[in-house]
Motif scaffolding. Sequence first.
Motif, PDB file in Angstrom:
ATOM      1  N   ALA A 265       0.826  -1.206   0.000  1.00  8.15           N
ATOM      2  CA  ALA A 265       0.000   0.000   0.000  1.00  8.15           C
ATOM      3  C   ALA A 265       0.861   1.257   0.000  1.00  8.15           C
ATOM      4  O   ALA A 265       0.605   2.214  -0.745  1.00  8.15           O
ATOM      5  N   VAL A 266       1.904   1.261   0.827  1.00  9.48           N
ATOM      6  CA  VAL A 266       2.829   2.404   0.858  1.00  9.48           C
ATOM      7  C   VAL A 266       3.522   2.552  -0.492  1.00  9.48           C
ATOM      8  O   VAL A 266       3.678   3.665  -1.019  1.00  9.48           O
ATOM      9  N   GLY A 267       3.907   1.423  -1.075  1.00  7.66           N
ATOM     10  CA  GLY A 267       4.533   1.457  -2.398  1.00  7.66           C
ATOM     11  C   GLY A 267       3.603   2.013  -3.458  1.00  7.66           C
ATOM     12  O   GLY A 267       4.038   2.709  -4.380  1.00  7.66           O
ATOM     13  N   CYS A 268       2.312   1.708  -3.341  1.00  7.62           N
ATOM     14  CA  CYS A 268       1.330   2.241  -4.296  1.00  7.62           C
ATOM     15  C   CYS A 268       1.310   3.766  -4.266  1.00  7.62           C
ATOM     16  O   CYS A 268       1.303   4.424  -5.320  1.00  7.62           O
ATOM     17  N   VAL A 269       1.286   4.330  -3.071  1.00 11.08           N
ATOM     18  CA  VAL A 269       1.258   5.785  -2.932  1.00 11.08           C
ATOM     19  C   VAL A 269       2.532   6.402  -3.509  1.00 11.08           C
ATOM     20  O   VAL A 269       2.494   7.393  -4.244  1.00 11.08           O
ATOM     21  N   TRP A 270       3.665   5.783  -3.185  1.00  8.05           N
ATOM     22  CA  TRP A 270       4.937   6.298  -3.701  1.00  8.05           C
ATOM     23  C   TRP A 270       4.981   6.208  -5.221  1.00  8.05           C
ATOM     24  O   TRP A 270       5.397   7.157  -5.908  1.00  8.05           O
ATOM     25  N   ALA A 271       4.566   5.075  -5.788  1.00 10.95           N
ATOM     26  CA  ALA A 271       4.606   4.898  -7.237  1.00 10.95           C
ATOM     27  C   ALA A 271       3.680   5.883  -7.937  1.00 10.95           C
ATOM     28  O   ALA A 271       4.021   6.421  -9.003  1.00 10.95           O
ATOM     29  N   ALA A 272       2.499   6.112  -7.365  1.00  9.82           N
ATOM     30  CA  ALA A 272       1.574   7.070  -7.964  1.00  9.82           C
ATOM     31  C   ALA A 272       2.152   8.480  -7.940  1.00  9.82           C
ATOM     32  O   ALA A 272       2.081   9.220  -8.935  1.00  9.82           O
ATOM     33  N   ASP A 273       2.744   8.887  -6.813  1.00  7.87           N
ATOM     34  CA  ASP A 273       3.359  10.208  -6.715  1.00  7.87           C
ATOM     35  C   ASP A 273       4.503  10.353  -7.716  1.00  7.87           C
ATOM     36  O   ASP A 273       4.647  11.381  -8.386  1.00  7.87           O
ATOM     37  N   TYR A 274       5.318   9.308  -7.812  1.00  3.70           N
ATOM     38  CA  TYR A 274       6.447   9.348  -8.742  1.00  3.70           C
ATOM     39  C   TYR A 274       5.965   9.473 -10.186  1.00  3.70           C
ATOM     40  O   TYR A 274       6.532  10.245 -10.976  1.00  3.70           O
ATOM     41  N   ALA A 275       4.919   8.724 -10.532  1.00  2.80           N
ATOM     42  CA  ALA A 275       4.407   8.761 -11.890  1.00  2.80           C
ATOM     43  C   ALA A 275       3.880  10.150 -12.259  1.00  2.80           C
ATOM     44  O   ALA A 275       4.128  10.641 -13.372  1.00  2.80           O
ATOM     45  N   VAL A 276       3.187  10.795 -11.347  1.00  4.80           N
ATOM     46  CA  VAL A 276       2.643  12.128 -11.622  1.00  4.80           C
ATOM     47  C   VAL A 276       3.770  13.139 -11.804  1.00  4.80           C
ATOM     48  O   VAL A 276       3.693  14.032 -12.650  1.00  4.80           O
ATOM     49  N   GLN A 277       4.827  13.004 -11.056  1.00  4.56           N
ATOM     50  CA  GLN A 277       5.917  13.959 -11.104  1.00  4.56           C
ATOM     51  C   GLN A 277       6.931  13.660 -12.214  1.00  4.56           C
ATOM     52  O   GLN A 277       7.527  14.582 -12.782  1.00  4.56           O
ATOM     53  N   ASN A 278       7.097  12.387 -12.530  1.00  6.11           N
ATOM     54  CA  ASN A 278       8.194  12.018 -13.449  1.00  6.11           C
ATOM     55  C   ASN A 278       7.763  11.122 -14.619  1.00  6.11           C
ATOM     56  O   ASN A 278       8.588  10.788 -15.460  1.00  6.11           O
ATOM     57  N   GLY A 279       6.509  10.662 -14.632  1.00  6.50           N
ATOM     58  CA  GLY A 279       6.099   9.699 -15.627  1.00  6.50           C
ATOM     59  C   GLY A 279       6.205   8.285 -15.075  1.00  6.50           C
ATOM     60  O   GLY A 279       6.659   8.069 -13.951  1.00  6.50           O
TER      61      GLY A 279
END
Length: 282
Positions: A265-279
Amino acid sequence: MSAVGTQTCYRHPNRETAVSCSSCGRPICPDCMTPTPVGMRCPECSKQRTEVRTARNLTADPTLTFILIGINVIVFLAEMFGGTGLEGSGQVFREGVLFGPAVADGEVYRIITGGFLHAGILHVAFNMYMLFYLGSMMEPAIGKLRFGALYFTSLLGGSLGVLLLSPFAPTVGASGAVFGLIGAGVVAERSQGIGIMQSGLGMLLVINLVITFIIPNISIGGHLGGLAFGAAAGYLLLVWAPRQRAKQAGNIALGVVIAMGVAAAVGCVWAADYAVQNGALL
């Protein structure tokens, strides 16, 4: 289950076998095997009504499996009444679909709700059939709490896979959790010395992996993420814990599996944030 050189089936002395009944230990050939999520049983053990669970009596009390199926069906009916489709035309679909930018915007609940939405009647029917088939075997074998932990950890692992590989693709379905159950069953059978193609689960996994990679609009990340987390959780619950002598091994395994779900779940939040900021990350 153990492999013992040139042992022969206790019912068919002319047939050599490397597989033994995981309950009584007697060698058995393919014609005498009853598959279960925790190993093969001989004909006698498969008829027992004790705590030894076999494929024949594992369907006795899969209560949580029925609850999960019921929730999925109710949510799908809500989708139908509100309009649904891969384009997300209905409100229920739009509000619950797994979508990276929405998760990054604080709608973290989508990493769970996306696993209870479906894109069509065939989609939900296939996933619910698979959930019934696998849950009816596994839930009575490991208990409702452990089965629930296995299911939701696999679901969250699938959501993590989606957000790592395709965070901008709206994604729905219980497939990640179902793949996790398949992975757990295969790991348990392999630990008993059963070849991956010796039971129905191995072929089921191969067929579903082929479908994953050749049919368009199927979430590769969701399937592979669920499979990886389910296999790891299955090893802890179905292989590691039963082999330990410590009475608390089962609780330790359960705690680690729950921690895996939290980490996903924590990884999901991090991955989503990363995708919005960097693709997309991958």
